[in-house]
Design a protein around this motif. Structure first.
Motif, PDB file in Angstrom:
ATOM      1  N   UNK A   1       0.839  -1.195   0.000  1.00 24.37           N
ATOM      2  CA  UNK A   1       0.000   0.000   0.000  1.00 24.37           C
ATOM      3  C   UNK A   1       0.874   1.246   0.000  1.00 24.37           C
ATOM      4  N   UNK A   2       0.379   2.283  -0.679  1.00 25.48           N
ATOM      5  CA  UNK A   2       1.114   3.541  -0.705  1.00 25.48           C
ATOM      6  C   UNK A   2       0.945   4.315   0.597  1.00 25.48           C
ATOM      7  N   UNK A   3       2.018   4.968   1.022  1.00 26.00           N
ATOM      8  CA  UNK A   3       1.959   5.792   2.235  1.00 26.00           C
ATOM      9  C   UNK A   3       3.002   6.898   2.117  1.00 26.00           C
ATOM     10  N   UNK A   4       2.641   8.098   2.585  1.00 31.27           N
ATOM     11  CA  UNK A   4       3.574   9.216   2.593  1.00 31.27           C
ATOM     12  C   UNK A   4       4.240   9.315   3.954  1.00 31.27           C
ATOM     13  N   UNK A   5       5.577   9.288   3.968  1.00 30.89           N
ATOM     14  CA  UNK A   5       6.353   9.388   5.206  1.00 30.89           C
ATOM     15  C   UNK A   5       7.328  10.546   5.052  1.00 30.89           C
ATOM     16  N   UNK A   6       7.228  11.531   5.944  1.00 37.14           N
ATOM     17  CA  UNK A   6       8.078  12.728   5.895  1.00 37.14           C
ATOM     18  C   UNK A   6       8.044  13.383   4.517  1.00 37.14           C
ATOM     19  N   UNK A   7       6.854  13.413   3.929  1.00 34.26           N
ATOM     20  CA  UNK A   7       6.668  14.085   2.656  1.00 34.26           C
ATOM     21  C   UNK A   7       7.071  13.279   1.437  1.00 34.26           C
ATOM     22  N   UNK A   8       7.464  12.018   1.613  1.00 34.02           N
ATOM     23  CA  UNK A   8       7.899  11.166   0.502  1.00 34.02           C
ATOM     24  C   UNK A   8       6.969   9.966   0.392  1.00 34.02           C
ATOM     25  N   UNK A   9       6.536   9.665  -0.852  1.00 38.22           N
ATOM     26  CA  UNK A   9       5.620   8.546  -1.070  1.00 38.22           C
ATOM     27  C   UNK A   9       6.408   7.255  -1.186  1.00 38.22           C
ATOM     28  N   UNK A  10       5.972   6.240  -0.428  1.00 38.85           N
ATOM     29  CA  UNK A  10       6.601   4.919  -0.461  1.00 38.85           C
ATOM     30  C   UNK A  10       5.545   3.848  -0.727  1.00 38.85           C
ATOM     31  N   UNK A  11       6.017   2.706  -1.169  1.00 43.62           N
ATOM     32  CA  UNK A  11       5.188   1.519  -1.299  1.00 43.62           C
ATOM     33  C   UNK A  11       5.537   0.623  -0.113  1.00 43.62           C
ATOM     34  N   UNK A  12       4.574   0.454   0.798  1.00 44.85           N
ATOM     35  CA  UNK A  12       4.831  -0.256   2.045  1.00 44.85           C
ATOM     36  C   UNK A  12       4.437  -1.730   1.903  1.00 44.85           C
ATOM     37  N   UNK A  13       5.410  -2.596   2.144  1.00 47.33           N
ATOM     38  CA  UNK A  13       5.195  -4.043   2.085  1.00 47.33           C
ATOM     39  C   UNK A  13       5.247  -4.577   3.516  1.00 47.33           C
ATOM     40  N   UNK A  14       4.128  -5.117   4.009  1.00 49.86           N
ATOM     41  CA  UNK A  14       4.096  -5.557   5.401  1.00 49.86           C
ATOM     42  C   UNK A  14       4.761  -6.924   5.567  1.00 49.86           C
ATOM     43  N   UNK A  15       4.897  -7.348   6.833  1.00 46.71           N
ATOM     44  CA  UNK A  15       5.617  -8.589   7.130  1.00 46.71           C
ATOM     45  C   UNK A  15       4.934  -9.814   6.519  1.00 46.71           C
ATOM     46  N   UNK A  16       3.598  -9.806   6.523  1.00 52.33           N
ATOM     47  CA  UNK A  16       2.873 -10.948   5.971  1.00 52.33           C
ATOM     48  C   UNK A  16       3.164 -11.107   4.477  1.00 52.33           C
ATOM     49  N   UNK A  17       3.222  -9.975   3.758  1.00 52.03           N
ATOM     50  CA  UNK A  17       3.523 -10.037   2.329  1.00 52.03           C
ATOM     51  C   UNK A  17       4.971 -10.448   2.090  1.00 52.03           C
ATOM     52  N   UNK A  18       5.872  -9.963   2.948  1.00 52.52           N
ATOM     53  CA  UNK A  18       7.271 -10.385   2.821  1.00 52.52           C
ATOM     54  C   UNK A  18       7.375 -11.898   3.000  1.00 52.52           C
ATOM     55  N   UNK A  19       6.655 -12.425   3.971  1.00 51.13           N
ATOM     56  CA  UNK A  19       6.661 -13.880   4.191  1.00 51.13           C
ATOM     57  C   UNK A  19       6.109 -14.616   2.975  1.00 51.13           C
ATOM     58  N   UNK A  20       5.060 -14.038   2.359  1.00 51.19           N
ATOM     59  CA  UNK A  20       4.437 -14.696   1.198  1.00 51.19           C
ATOM     60  C   UNK A  20       5.408 -14.775   0.029  1.00 51.19           C
ATOM     61  N   UNK A  21       6.051 -13.656  -0.320  1.00 50.29           N
ATOM     62  CA  UNK A  21       6.923 -13.655  -1.483  1.00 50.29           C
ATOM     63  C   UNK A  21       8.191 -14.480  -1.231  1.00 50.29           C
ATOM     64  N   UNK A  22       8.675 -14.443   0.005  1.00 55.04           N
ATOM     65  CA  UNK A  22       9.828 -15.280   0.343  1.00 55.04           C
ATOM     66  C   UNK A  22       9.478 -16.746   0.217  1.00 55.04           C
ATOM     67  N   UNK A  23       8.251 -17.092   0.601  1.00 49.56           N
ATOM     68  CA  UNK A  23       7.793 -18.481   0.474  1.00 49.56           C
ATOM     69  C   UNK A  23       7.669 -18.909  -0.985  1.00 49.56           C
ATOM     70  N   UNK A  24       7.209 -17.982  -1.852  1.00 48.92           N
ATOM     71  CA  UNK A  24       7.094 -18.290  -3.276  1.00 48.92           C
ATOM     72  C   UNK A  24       8.463 -18.602  -3.884  1.00 48.92           C
ATOM     73  N   UNK A  25       9.445 -17.768  -3.543  1.00 51.08           N
ATOM     74  CA  UNK A  25      10.787 -17.956  -4.096  1.00 51.08           C
ATOM     75  C   UNK A  25      11.416 -19.254  -3.564  1.00 51.08           C
ATOM     76  N   UNK A  26      11.367 -19.433  -2.260  1.00 55.27           N
ATOM     77  CA  UNK A  26      11.983 -20.633  -1.667  1.00 55.27           C
ATOM     78  C   UNK A  26      11.265 -21.896  -2.133  1.00 55.27           C
ATOM     79  N   UNK A  27       9.959 -21.811  -2.270  1.00 52.68           N
ATOM     80  CA  UNK A  27       9.202 -22.970  -2.729  1.00 52.68           C
ATOM     81  C   UNK A  27       9.574 -23.368  -4.151  1.00 52.68           C
TER      82      UNK A  27
END
Length: 310
Positions: free
Chosen positions: A280-306
């Protein structure tokens, strides 16, 4: 009759010499181009900037053993200008597993907020290239996916155009019609040459999904390009392909491994699957970032390792 046999024998020898010379010429031309593209990197020692900022330890990729093993590649599409270090606008992790007869591509949005390994900061993932080139990009992506990168391939955007033309163009399914830089792209199935594919993949401001929509189009172009490359049928095609890319590509894949990929791996890969990092997009200190939460990090890491497991 004897004279006919003599001339037949001479012709056969001459043909063998000419064929052998052609094979020798093509082989050494390909090797020369591959050597020009070859650029090894030094691995960055990780600087712990958060609880998860530790890169999986793995030395520079060694020569492949006799068995066809799975491997990973970081694909970086770099927009580089004069007097500018450039930025990696396209970041894709590819895993290749011959045992599963498949390759897998994970597209990472360039604005994903993550630890920049080797710098000690948290920033957009594509800034790693601007700060520290390929070594910092590799280390940062390794940390992001929690899996080692064996190889990298860096291609400037003009190189993508040449590459697509070299394989005869690509075909994509365009979800909506749009205009970009005086080019019109109809909705539906499109056949694109290199220039058109580059423009198609760059548009974002008129996309209802913004940068994520552009990421999807870039991934579609890459997937179509990989499918075309898998259908290259001879060393002469590969020679032509490398010849057009020599000045646009840098990689740490040695020539010996390139040969094995073309001869042994390419016939083993029957399908290419893909996925994209969600966030999800979020602005932090005036800069827009794409925020990837821990659950999504776990999902993509699982896809690669799998996919890497046999």
């Amino acid at each position: 009759m004897k004279r006919l046999l003599l001339w037949t024998g001479i012709a056969a020898v001459a043909l063998a010499i000419l064929t052998g010379s052609l094979v020798w010429y093509v082989y050494h031309s390909v090797k020369s181009t591959a050597d020009r593209m070859y650029e090894p990197i030094e691995r960055i020692t990780p600087m712990r900037v958060s609880k998860d900022a530790s890169v999986p330890k793995k030395p520079e990729a060694a020569p492949l053993p006799g068995k066809l093993r799975a491997f990973t590649v970081l694909l970086l599409g770099v927009d580089q200008r004069e007097q500018d270090s450039g930025r990696s606008d396209t970041i894709v992790v590819m895993t290749v597993n011959p045992a599963k007869h498949s390759a897998f591509m994970l597209s990472i949005p360039r604005d994903s907020r993550t630890a920049i390994v080797g710098r000690g900061t948290t920033d957009k993932i594509n800034h790693a290239y601007a700060f520290g080139g390929v070594p910092m990009s590799v280390a940062t992506v390794e940390n992001f996916i929690d899996y080692p990168i064996d190889y990298y391939v860096k291609v400037n955007m003009e190189g993508f155009e040449k590459l697509i033309d070299a394989v005869g163009g690509v075909e994509v399914d365009n979800p909506f019609a749009f205009d970009y830089l005086k080019h019109h792209f109809e909705r539906g199935h499109l056949s694109l040459n290199g220039e058109e594919a580059l423009l198609y993949s760059r548009m974002r401001y008129d996309d209802p999904h913004g940068d994520l929509g552009r990421n999807t189009r870039q991934r579609d172009i890459l997937q179509a390009l990989m499918n075309q490359a898998l259908n290259l049928s001879s060393i002469t095609h590969i020679h032509s392909l490398l010849g057009k890319l020599g000045d646009s590509v840098r990689t740490n894949i040695p020539f010996g491994d390139m040969k094995r990929f073309a001869i042994d791996y390419r016939p083993a890969i029957k399908s290419i699957d893909s996925a994209e990092v969600q966030g999800k997009g979020r602005t932090i200190d005036g800069i827009w970032y794409y925020i990837v939460d821990d659950a999504e990090r776990d999902r993509i890491q699982g896809l690669i390792k799998g996919h890497m497991l046999n």
